[in-house]
Enzyme design. Sequence first.
Site, mmCIF file in Angstrom:
data_model
loop_
_atom_site.group_PDB
_atom_site.id
_atom_site.type_symbol
_atom_site.label_atom_id
_atom_site.label_comp_id
_atom_site.label_asym_id
_atom_site.label_seq_id
_atom_site.Cartn_x
_atom_site.Cartn_y
_atom_site.Cartn_z
ATOM 1 C CE LYS A 190 -41.940 9.561 61.348
ATOM 2 N NZ LYS A 190 -40.677 9.805 60.741
ATOM 3 C CD GLU A 265 -35.520 1.983 75.150
ATOM 4 O OE1 GLU A 265 -34.203 2.246 75.511
ATOM 5 O OE2 GLU A 265 -36.078 1.058 75.814
ATOM 6 C CB CYS A 299 -28.700 5.199 71.805
ATOM 7 S SG CYS A 299 -28.939 3.414 71.673
ATOM 8 C CD GLU A 397 -27.393 11.227 71.918
ATOM 9 O OE1 GLU A 397 -28.673 11.776 71.693
ATOM 10 O OE2 GLU A 397 -27.455 9.827 71.961
HETATM 11 P P1 NAD Z 1 -35.427 12.056 66.366
HETATM 12 O O1 NAD Z 1 -35.877 12.130 67.765
HETATM 13 O O2 NAD Z 1 -35.076 13.248 65.524
HETATM 14 O O3 NAD Z 1 -36.543 11.236 65.089
HETATM 15 C C1 NAD Z 1 -36.665 10.084 65.763
HETATM 16 C C2 NAD Z 1 -38.188 9.804 65.218
HETATM 17 O O4 NAD Z 1 -38.993 10.502 65.703
HETATM 18 C C3 NAD Z 1 -38.315 9.848 63.682
HETATM 19 O O5 NAD Z 1 -38.996 9.004 62.825
HETATM 20 C C4 NAD Z 1 -38.800 11.415 63.447
HETATM 21 O O6 NAD Z 1 -39.581 11.577 62.305
HETATM 22 C C5 NAD Z 1 -39.812 11.129 64.580
HETATM 23 N N1 NAD Z 1 -40.278 12.515 65.323
HETATM 24 C C6 NAD Z 1 -39.711 13.619 65.199
HETATM 25 N N2 NAD Z 1 -40.530 14.634 65.773
HETATM 26 C C7 NAD Z 1 -41.676 14.031 66.206
HETATM 27 C C8 NAD Z 1 -42.905 14.467 66.718
HETATM 28 N N3 NAD Z 1 -42.948 15.688 67.089
HETATM 29 N N4 NAD Z 1 -43.668 13.636 67.066
HETATM 30 C C9 NAD Z 1 -43.728 12.468 66.608
HETATM 31 N N5 NAD Z 1 -42.534 11.861 65.920
HETATM 32 C C10 NAD Z 1 -41.894 12.735 65.486
HETATM 33 O O7 NAD Z 1 -34.162 11.092 66.396
HETATM 34 P P2 NAD Z 1 -33.068 10.616 65.389
HETATM 35 O O8 NAD Z 1 -32.094 11.784 65.188
HETATM 36 O O9 NAD Z 1 -33.634 10.024 64.277
HETATM 37 O O10 NAD Z 1 -32.207 9.607 66.192
HETATM 38 C C11 NAD Z 1 -31.169 9.687 66.655
HETATM 39 C C12 NAD Z 1 -31.501 9.711 68.538
HETATM 40 O O11 NAD Z 1 -31.823 8.589 68.842
HETATM 41 C C13 NAD Z 1 -30.287 9.888 69.262
HETATM 42 O O12 NAD Z 1 -30.719 10.789 70.287
HETATM 43 C C14 NAD Z 1 -30.008 8.708 69.816
HETATM 44 O O13 NAD Z 1 -29.547 8.483 71.380
HETATM 45 C C15 NAD Z 1 -31.621 7.891 69.848
HETATM 46 N N6 NAD Z 1 -31.146 6.533 70.332
HETATM 47 C C16 NAD Z 1 -31.887 6.087 71.197
HETATM 48 C C17 NAD Z 1 -31.678 4.781 71.443
HETATM 49 C C18 NAD Z 1 -31.955 3.869 72.609
HETATM 50 O O14 NAD Z 1 -32.242 2.592 72.661
HETATM 51 N N7 NAD Z 1 -32.008 4.618 73.761
HETATM 52 C C19 NAD Z 1 -31.345 3.831 70.395
HETATM 53 C C20 NAD Z 1 -31.065 4.557 69.193
HETATM 54 C C21 NAD Z 1 -31.152 5.805 69.042
#
Ligand code: NAD
Length: 507
Positions: A190, A265, A299, A397
């Site tokens: 997804k 992550e 991240c 963040e």
């Molecule tokens: P997000 O949490 O908004 O979304 C990530 C994914 O989760 C999307 O596909 C979204 O549709 C899905 N999602 C959202 N709500 C959900 C739910 N209730 N159930 C299941 N899936 C759901 O994150 P984003 O804004 O896309 O990405 C940015 C974030 O990702 C930042 O916080 C960043 O630090 C983090 N990040 C972490 C790493 C790591 O390795 N630690 C790497 C890259 C990004």
Amino acid sequence: MMKSTEMSKDRTNIKVDDVKLYINGEFVNAHAQATFENINPFTNEVNNLVAEGREEDVNKAVYAAKQAFKSGPWGSMKMEERMVYINRIADLIDESVEEIASLESIDTGLPIAQTRKMIARAAENFRFYSRMVQSKLHGESYPVDNEFINYTIYKPLGVVGLITPWNAPFMLETWKVAPALATGNTVVLKPAELSPLTANKLAEIIDQAGLPKGVFNVVHGFGETAGSALVAHPDVEAISFTGETTTGKTIIKNSADTLKKTSMELGGKSPLIIFDDADLDRALDATVWGMFSFNGERCTANSRLFLHKKIKTQFIERLKERVQNIKIGDPMDASTQLGPLIDKGHFNKVSEYIEIAKQEGCEVFQGIVPDEVKAGNFVPPTLLLNATNDMRVAQEEIFGPVMAVIEFESEEEVIDAANDVIYGLAGYVWTNDIKRGHRVAHAVEAGMLWVNAQNVRDLRIPFGGMKSSGIGREGGHYAIFEFYTEPRVVHIAIGDHHIPQFGKKQQ
Ligand code: NAD
């Protein structure tokens, strides 16, 4: 998806196809025929339409993946044969680097010079996991005198759900898909709703590589609908998630009913600490790259810069000069260093934090966005000077090109400040004192620490964070042993060990 003639530098020639779901080896519309618009962050115009998957589509994808695991050839295929497919995927990615990088830049606003490198690394994810699984995925044996040999085998889980963010979509998707498939699982991916394009390119490649139907599926859609349905599905054995910390918490809660294994992550607010004895030229290069590459939507970005009092003024002067010279522009231009943020909502969030910084007492120093790109979601590279670690802008963040700059005097003080945050993903230390380098690296609460280095990746290391930055590790053998397989133990009696004679009549 995109014809090569359309990949000219002239943006007006770039046309992107509508995106469908990929279920059981077919590109299909969503069950409800619903679609949503995918917006280009540089122009804020519609790139294309995306099929909006919901629960019914997730159910179909999971069913296909389950059948492929249980009764298709994938579940019983020899490892060597599976690896032929995995390596074929890597080769096909290599052949399409330019196209995938262009799609990624159009979709996310990430500069093309940076997406090209990321896509090449994505191919390496598949090769790496092919080698890793073949050489390392073996069990142990535990002989017990002349009575037993107990041995372990590592088996794939079955259907795994992969949920990914928009900030480095293709790279992060392959970072999960490669170990999941190499270990023999089947997958429902997804992707983030804000960056759907390259996930479909991956589906095309996997289709072309000839993987059996249902082994890999993509369901586009929103987190609250498609994502939640995947998390709640009883036939999905595990969820590997990368995204925001708050979303991670929701997923953990929602996965409890079906008792799923999860890998998290999550977000970060990583410190970069520069002592007064450091190589300041290299530290400057690393600071600027680590914060402003990938539009600051990274991240592991060093979003808290701790400068020793003695070098602060001099370092900030040099930093300002660099920030002013960062080339802001069209993500499709190979000379662009900083592109637009992913969407208007995120632009507003990052801009709000800059206002909060002013209210909190920071001096804000920024680069300049050229007039000709004002239609895009550009936030210029920004320094929040005179920040203190207790400010919101140093604790939360921001996930954009915005760095809080904080002064320190002693090693003890900076370690305390570096750790005084909910996150623990990455950390960077610059010093020429080898003892101090190790000491600080051991003391900073983070999953990954770099000393006198920028964030250079080694695919063999455990990648991930502690505290609110995550649970579990990806990468290396960690992904294959600790997440994508289940250890099982077989106990073989090789002698006549004692068996209690329960219920037997006494003689
Ligand atoms: P997000 O949490 O908004 O979304 C990530 C994914 O989760 C999307 O596909 C979204 O549709 C899905 N999602 C959202 N709500 C959900 C739910 N209730 N159930 C299941 N899936 C759901 O994150 P984003 O804004 O896309 O990405 C940015 C974030 O990702 C930042 O916080 C960043 O630090 C983090 N990040 C972490 C790493 C790591 O390795 N630690 C790497 C890259 C990004």
